[in-house]
Design an enzyme around this catalytic site. Sequence first.
Site, mmCIF file in Angstrom:
data_model
loop_
_atom_site.group_PDB
_atom_site.id
_atom_site.type_symbol
_atom_site.label_atom_id
_atom_site.label_comp_id
_atom_site.label_asym_id
_atom_site.label_seq_id
_atom_site.Cartn_x
_atom_site.Cartn_y
_atom_site.Cartn_z
ATOM 1 N N ASN A 181 24.316 47.273 5.539
ATOM 2 C CA ASN A 181 24.925 46.604 4.253
ATOM 3 C C ASN A 181 23.781 46.509 3.037
ATOM 4 O OD1 ASN A 181 26.457 44.665 2.188
ATOM 5 N ND2 ASN A 181 24.962 43.361 3.106
ATOM 6 N N TYR B 15 19.737 53.846 -8.386
ATOM 7 C CA TYR B 15 20.548 52.950 -7.585
ATOM 8 C C TYR B 15 21.784 53.855 -7.309
ATOM 9 C CZ TYR B 15 24.086 49.564 -6.269
ATOM 10 O OH TYR B 15 25.133 48.934 -5.496
ATOM 11 N N SER C 250 28.781 52.412 -2.849
ATOM 12 C CA SER C 250 29.247 51.579 -4.039
ATOM 13 C C SER C 250 30.105 52.808 -4.676
ATOM 14 C CB SER C 250 28.059 51.151 -4.847
ATOM 15 O OG SER C 250 28.334 50.960 -6.229
ATOM 16 N N ASP D 144 13.619 44.072 8.663
ATOM 17 C CA ASP D 144 13.481 44.721 7.498
ATOM 18 C C ASP D 144 14.080 46.279 7.658
ATOM 19 O OD1 ASP D 144 12.612 46.452 5.364
ATOM 20 O OD2 ASP D 144 10.668 45.782 5.389
ATOM 21 N N VAL D 145 15.274 46.541 6.968
ATOM 22 C CA VAL D 145 15.851 48.017 7.395
ATOM 23 C C VAL D 145 14.955 49.115 6.984
ATOM 24 C CG1 VAL D 145 18.219 46.779 7.093
ATOM 25 C CG2 VAL D 145 17.089 48.158 5.242
ATOM 26 N N GLY E 19 21.363 42.877 5.961
ATOM 27 C CA GLY E 19 21.522 42.304 4.645
ATOM 28 C C GLY E 19 22.482 41.132 4.397
ATOM 29 N N ALA E 20 22.743 40.482 5.572
ATOM 30 C CA ALA E 20 23.784 39.407 6.119
ATOM 31 C C ALA E 20 23.635 38.096 5.531
ATOM 32 C CB ALA E 20 24.387 39.528 7.150
ATOM 33 N N LYS F 112 23.192 55.628 -3.944
ATOM 34 C CA LYS F 112 24.709 55.185 -3.360
ATOM 35 C C LYS F 112 25.475 56.628 -3.159
ATOM 36 C CE LYS F 112 24.323 50.733 -2.935
ATOM 37 N NZ LYS F 112 24.344 50.282 -1.501
ATOM 38 N N ARG G 5 23.318 36.628 2.541
ATOM 39 C CA ARG G 5 23.941 35.995 1.144
ATOM 40 C C ARG G 5 24.861 37.528 0.743
ATOM 41 N NH1 ARG G 5 18.934 37.101 -2.877
ATOM 42 N NH2 ARG G 5 19.585 39.074 -3.653
HETATM 43 N N1 LIG Z 1 27.389 43.248 -5.947
HETATM 44 C C1 LIG Z 1 28.092 44.357 -6.362
HETATM 45 O O1 LIG Z 1 28.893 44.189 -7.568
HETATM 46 C C2 LIG Z 1 28.090 45.511 -5.480
HETATM 47 C C3 LIG Z 1 28.845 46.761 -5.708
HETATM 48 C C4 LIG Z 1 28.895 47.902 -5.073
HETATM 49 C C5 LIG Z 1 27.881 47.706 -3.905
HETATM 50 N N2 LIG Z 1 27.244 46.893 -3.566
HETATM 51 C C6 LIG Z 1 26.392 47.024 -2.264
HETATM 52 O O2 LIG Z 1 26.756 45.909 -1.616
HETATM 53 C C7 LIG Z 1 25.617 45.532 -0.547
HETATM 54 C C8 LIG Z 1 25.331 44.101 -0.801
HETATM 55 O O3 LIG Z 1 25.214 43.811 -1.939
HETATM 56 P P1 LIG Z 1 25.066 42.423 -2.835
HETATM 57 O O4 LIG Z 1 25.760 42.301 -3.997
HETATM 58 O O5 LIG Z 1 25.651 41.338 -1.510
HETATM 59 O O6 LIG Z 1 23.628 42.054 -2.998
HETATM 60 P P2 LIG Z 1 22.725 40.735 -2.736
HETATM 61 O O7 LIG Z 1 21.269 41.290 -3.568
HETATM 62 O O8 LIG Z 1 23.275 39.580 -3.037
HETATM 63 O O9 LIG Z 1 22.172 40.779 -1.292
HETATM 64 C C9 LIG Z 1 21.647 41.851 -0.562
HETATM 65 C C10 LIG Z 1 20.970 41.392 0.776
HETATM 66 O O10 LIG Z 1 20.111 42.556 1.341
HETATM 67 C C11 LIG Z 1 19.018 41.879 1.773
HETATM 68 N N3 LIG Z 1 17.835 43.067 1.604
HETATM 69 C C12 LIG Z 1 17.582 43.341 0.740
HETATM 70 N N4 LIG Z 1 16.346 44.251 1.194
HETATM 71 C C13 LIG Z 1 16.328 44.244 2.339
HETATM 72 C C14 LIG Z 1 15.697 45.074 3.473
HETATM 73 N N5 LIG Z 1 14.788 46.024 3.275
HETATM 74 N N6 LIG Z 1 16.191 44.611 5.059
HETATM 75 C C15 LIG Z 1 16.995 43.790 5.279
HETATM 76 N N7 LIG Z 1 17.651 43.166 4.216
HETATM 77 C C16 LIG Z 1 17.219 43.503 2.922
HETATM 78 C C17 LIG Z 1 18.783 40.699 0.698
HETATM 79 O O11 LIG Z 1 17.496 39.749 1.400
HETATM 80 C C18 LIG Z 1 19.861 40.176 0.579
HETATM 81 O O12 LIG Z 1 20.377 39.136 1.484
HETATM 82 C C19 LIG Z 1 24.345 46.637 -1.066
HETATM 83 O O13 LIG Z 1 24.172 47.534 -0.467
HETATM 84 C C20 LIG Z 1 24.907 46.738 -2.616
HETATM 85 O O14 LIG Z 1 24.273 47.990 -2.970
HETATM 86 C C21 LIG Z 1 27.165 45.866 -4.220
#
Ligand SMILES: NC(=O)c1ccc[n+]([C@@H]2O[C@H](COP(=O)([O-])OP(=O)(O)OC[C@H]3O[C@@H](n4cnc5c(N)ncnc54)[C@H](O)[C@@H]3O)[C@@H](O)[C@H]2O)c1
Length: 281
Positions: free
Chosen positions: A96, A172, A151, A69-70, A19-20, A176, A22
């Site tokens: 991630n 969600y 999270s 795709d994870v 998921g890297a 987590k 973005r």
């Molecule tokens: N943004 C926040 O405030 C926050 C807070 C706590 C935890 N998190 C966690 O951090 C991680 C990243 O979150 P983010 O805010 O960068 O989210 P985001 O939505 O900006 O990015 C998530 C990325 O995961 C990819 N993705 C989604 N489904 C996928 C799959 N099946 N296989 C592979 N890749 C996949 C997407 O294409 C995207 O690039 C997540 O696990 C999220 O739950 C985020």
Amino acid sequence: MTGSTMSDQLSGRVAAVTGAGRGIGRGIALVLASRGAAVSVSDLDGAAAASVAAEIESSGGRSVSAAVDVTDPSSISRWIDSTIAVLGQVDICVPNAGVIGAAGFTTRKDYNSDDWRLTWGVNVQGLVNTADAVTPHMKQRRYGKIVNIASHGGREPRGVPDPGRGSIQAPYSVSKAAAIQWTHLLAIELGQFNINVNAVCPGRLWTPMWEAIALNHKALNPELSALSAREIFDRNIKATMPLGREQTPEDVGKAVAFLASEDASEITGQALNVNGGAIMN
Ligand SMILES: NC(=O)c1ccc[n+]([C@@H]2O[C@H](COP(=O)([O-])OP(=O)(O)OC[C@H]3O[C@@H](n4cnc5c(N)ncnc54)[C@H](O)[C@@H]3O)[C@@H](O)[C@H]2O)c1
């Protein structure tokens, strides 16, 4: 003192991050690269992953990318195998990739079965699939660092809508909490192979995921209707963060780098909040 510096904290190591393409995953990949690791960048969006790998290479790092795709074990296995073939090994794995909910999340009040299926599939089964693909290799080498991204929403049910305002974030938050428990159990299982397993629990970061959450708050709270998604996020930060500021992908990346480094060799089975103090357990 060993004389090592931050820039060579992870030199000679190879990291694989899901998921890297973005958001937080991108931030983790960039920090690990800046600390000297070669980074295998994967995302469902292969073009986004490729652009992060190109960013790392243009700053003098080493990186490869793949569309992965994870939720599909064979997709992850192919990626881990090709990372080992090209970069030689995987020392650090950062599952991630995560999702907040299914289609229509931003305007719905309550969860539906697609939210449960998707959050479980990506946020829990995705971590398991990723670990399953990489641990045979790590066990064989008797070395590995797995850092799951969970999270603080998996700790306490804060930040979800008030009573009567719907259950949309339940899938969600439950996923987590499961990610944290999975981290504990995997650490117990893999300790005998010199593999450390920890989690980082981010707080609130302005990524597309939180933008979706803010839009959902706006849809559910008439009093927020005049505010932009970003203004709703800013208000939430002020109300919940003792440090009074949002976290950044780089903040999360730094915590991951620490847990993946030898400075953390006696830390396993832990879940570290990087959340400005918003939730303290
Ligand atoms: N943004 C926040 O405030 C926050 C807070 C706590 C935890 N998190 C966690 O951090 C991680 C990243 O979150 P983010 O805010 O960068 O989210 P985001 O939505 O900006 O990015 C998530 C990325 O995961 C990819 N993705 C989604 N489904 C996928 C799959 N099946 N296989 C592979 N890749 C996949 C997407 O294409 C995207 O690039 C997540 O696990 C999220 O739950 C985020």
